[in-house]
Design a protein around this motif. Sequence first.
Motif, PDB file in Angstrom:
ATOM      1  N   UNK A   1     -13.049  -0.625  -1.879  1.00 29.30           N
ATOM      2  CA  UNK A   1     -13.966  -0.461  -3.022  1.00 29.30           C
ATOM      3  C   UNK A   1     -14.655   0.906  -3.015  1.00 29.30           C
ATOM      4  N   UNK A   2     -14.791   1.527  -1.842  1.00 29.54           N
ATOM      5  CA  UNK A   2     -15.464   2.820  -1.772  1.00 29.54           C
ATOM      6  C   UNK A   2     -14.574   3.953  -2.265  1.00 29.54           C
ATOM      7  N   UNK A   3     -13.319   3.994  -1.810  1.00 28.02           N
ATOM      8  CA  UNK A   3     -12.451   5.097  -2.224  1.00 28.02           C
ATOM      9  C   UNK A   3     -11.566   4.753  -3.410  1.00 28.02           C
ATOM     10  N   UNK A   4     -11.560   3.480  -3.823  1.00 27.14           N
ATOM     11  CA  UNK A   4     -10.808   3.045  -5.003  1.00 27.14           C
ATOM     12  C   UNK A   4     -11.643   2.010  -5.755  1.00 27.14           C
ATOM     13  N   UNK A   5     -12.702   2.484  -6.463  1.00 32.10           N
ATOM     14  CA  UNK A   5     -13.602   1.542  -7.135  1.00 32.10           C
ATOM     15  C   UNK A   5     -12.916   0.712  -8.223  1.00 32.10           C
ATOM     16  N   UNK A   6     -11.747   1.121  -8.645  1.00 33.13           N
ATOM     17  CA  UNK A   6     -11.033   0.367  -9.676  1.00 33.13           C
ATOM     18  C   UNK A   6     -10.304  -0.865  -9.138  1.00 33.13           C
ATOM     19  N   UNK A   7     -10.391  -1.117  -7.835  1.00 25.61           N
ATOM     20  CA  UNK A   7      -9.840  -2.349  -7.275  1.00 25.61           C
ATOM     21  C   UNK A   7     -10.522  -3.535  -7.936  1.00 25.61           C
ATOM     22  N   UNK A   8      -9.771  -4.558  -8.233  1.00 27.77           N
ATOM     23  CA  UNK A   8     -10.340  -5.744  -8.852  1.00 27.77           C
ATOM     24  C   UNK A   8     -11.302  -6.466  -7.929  1.00 27.77           C
ATOM     25  N   UNK A   9     -12.092  -7.376  -8.497  1.00 26.29           N
ATOM     26  CA  UNK A   9     -13.074  -8.131  -7.719  1.00 26.29           C
ATOM     27  C   UNK A   9     -12.416  -8.961  -6.637  1.00 26.29           C
ATOM     28  N   UNK A  10     -11.215  -9.454  -6.915  1.00 25.71           N
ATOM     29  CA  UNK A  10     -10.554 -10.349  -5.968  1.00 25.71           C
ATOM     30  C   UNK A  10      -9.794  -9.615  -4.863  1.00 25.71           C
ATOM     31  N   UNK A  11      -9.744  -8.286  -4.932  1.00 23.28           N
ATOM     32  CA  UNK A  11      -9.025  -7.503  -3.923  1.00 23.28           C
ATOM     33  C   UNK A  11     -10.037  -6.752  -3.074  1.00 23.28           C
ATOM     34  N   UNK A  12     -10.088  -7.070  -1.791  1.00 21.97           N
ATOM     35  CA  UNK A  12     -11.021  -6.418  -0.886  1.00 21.97           C
ATOM     36  C   UNK A  12     -10.532  -5.024  -0.500  1.00 21.97           C
ATOM     37  N   UNK A  13      -9.285  -4.946  -0.053  1.00 22.61           N
ATOM     38  CA  UNK A  13      -8.704  -3.664   0.344  1.00 22.61           C
ATOM     39  C   UNK A  13      -7.180  -3.786   0.344  1.00 22.61           C
ATOM     40  N   UNK A  14      -6.527  -2.639   0.350  1.00 19.31           N
ATOM     41  CA  UNK A  14      -5.070  -2.564   0.447  1.00 19.31           C
ATOM     42  C   UNK A  14      -4.708  -1.537   1.508  1.00 19.31           C
ATOM     43  N   UNK A  15      -3.637  -1.797   2.217  1.00 17.29           N
ATOM     44  CA  UNK A  15      -3.106  -0.842   3.172  1.00 17.29           C
ATOM     45  C   UNK A  15      -1.660  -0.570   2.790  1.00 17.29           C
ATOM     46  N   UNK A  16      -1.300   0.702   2.700  1.00 21.49           N
ATOM     47  CA  UNK A  16       0.065   1.074   2.344  1.00 21.49           C
ATOM     48  C   UNK A  16       0.776   1.623   3.566  1.00 21.49           C
ATOM     49  N   UNK A  17       1.987   1.143   3.753  1.00 22.84           N
ATOM     50  CA  UNK A  17       2.774   1.511   4.927  1.00 22.84           C
ATOM     51  C   UNK A  17       4.186   1.875   4.470  1.00 22.84           C
ATOM     52  N   UNK A  18       4.634   3.073   4.843  1.00 21.87           N
ATOM     53  CA  UNK A  18       5.992   3.492   4.511  1.00 21.87           C
ATOM     54  C   UNK A  18       6.981   2.590   5.225  1.00 21.87           C
ATOM     55  N   UNK A  19       7.921   2.073   4.487  1.00 22.89           N
ATOM     56  CA  UNK A  19       8.934   1.167   5.013  1.00 22.89           C
ATOM     57  C   UNK A  19      10.261   1.918   5.044  1.00 22.89           C
ATOM     58  N   UNK A  20      11.010   1.799   6.091  1.00 25.18           N
ATOM     59  CA  UNK A  20      12.299   2.484   6.159  1.00 25.18           C
ATOM     60  C   UNK A  20      13.411   1.460   6.345  1.00 25.18           C
ATOM     61  N   UNK A  21      13.956   0.963   5.230  1.00 24.66           N
ATOM     62  CA  UNK A  21      15.045  -0.013   5.333  1.00 24.66           C
ATOM     63  C   UNK A  21      16.285   0.610   5.973  1.00 24.66           C
ATOM     64  N   UNK A  22      17.044  -0.222   6.665  1.00 22.56           N
ATOM     65  CA  UNK A  22      18.300   0.250   7.245  1.00 22.56           C
ATOM     66  C   UNK A  22      19.288   0.534   6.120  1.00 22.56           C
TER      67      UNK A  22
END
Length: 194
Positions: A124-145
């Motif tokens: 909510x601090x760095x992305x105030x546009x997050x909805x009320x029901x979303x506390x935080x998100x973490x993004x992780x690069x995925x490398x499929x085989x």
Amino acid sequence: MIADVLVLLKNRLNAHFRSLSGAGLGDADEDKVVFIDGDQKPDSTSFKLGAVSLLLFNIERDAIHRQADNYVRFADDGTTRKVSPEININLHVLFVAKFKDYEQGLHYLSLIIHYFQANHYLDKQNAPELGKSIDHLTLELNTPTTAQQNELWGLLRSSYLPSLAYKVKTLGFADEGQLATAGVSEVILDQKQL
């Protein structure tokens, strides 16, 4: 909630690209990150030329963050509420670059990696546009085989294009119909007080 997350990612990347308009990114007013067209032929997925297409390709239940107890204590007075355990999910998203100039597509993918390297945790601090029901998100690069990529592009029924896969962790779906179960002080049977 899932759509809100994808719109958030799309809008944040487009705003970032607009802020870099002096960096040779071409038309800064046009969105470079777009969703695929929902009215597509069932035999293939087509991606917009001159853009990075964002699509959801998998929803995965996150069993690590699972609540063990159906009864959760909410108040200091000892009252409890019976709730269904929260379901946590991870979203697997794909960014597909399709440009006439192959190098330009690779440049946009590099910018996405740089952006999410610096902004991999959204709250909510760095992305105030997050909805009320979303506390935080973490993004992780995925490398499929290579085999997983082959399966994915086969499912999309498309030729391979330069792309990035990210895992967006963790979205929680909570039971909204929580019924209060206060402590039992008396039981009445057949109209007689016990």
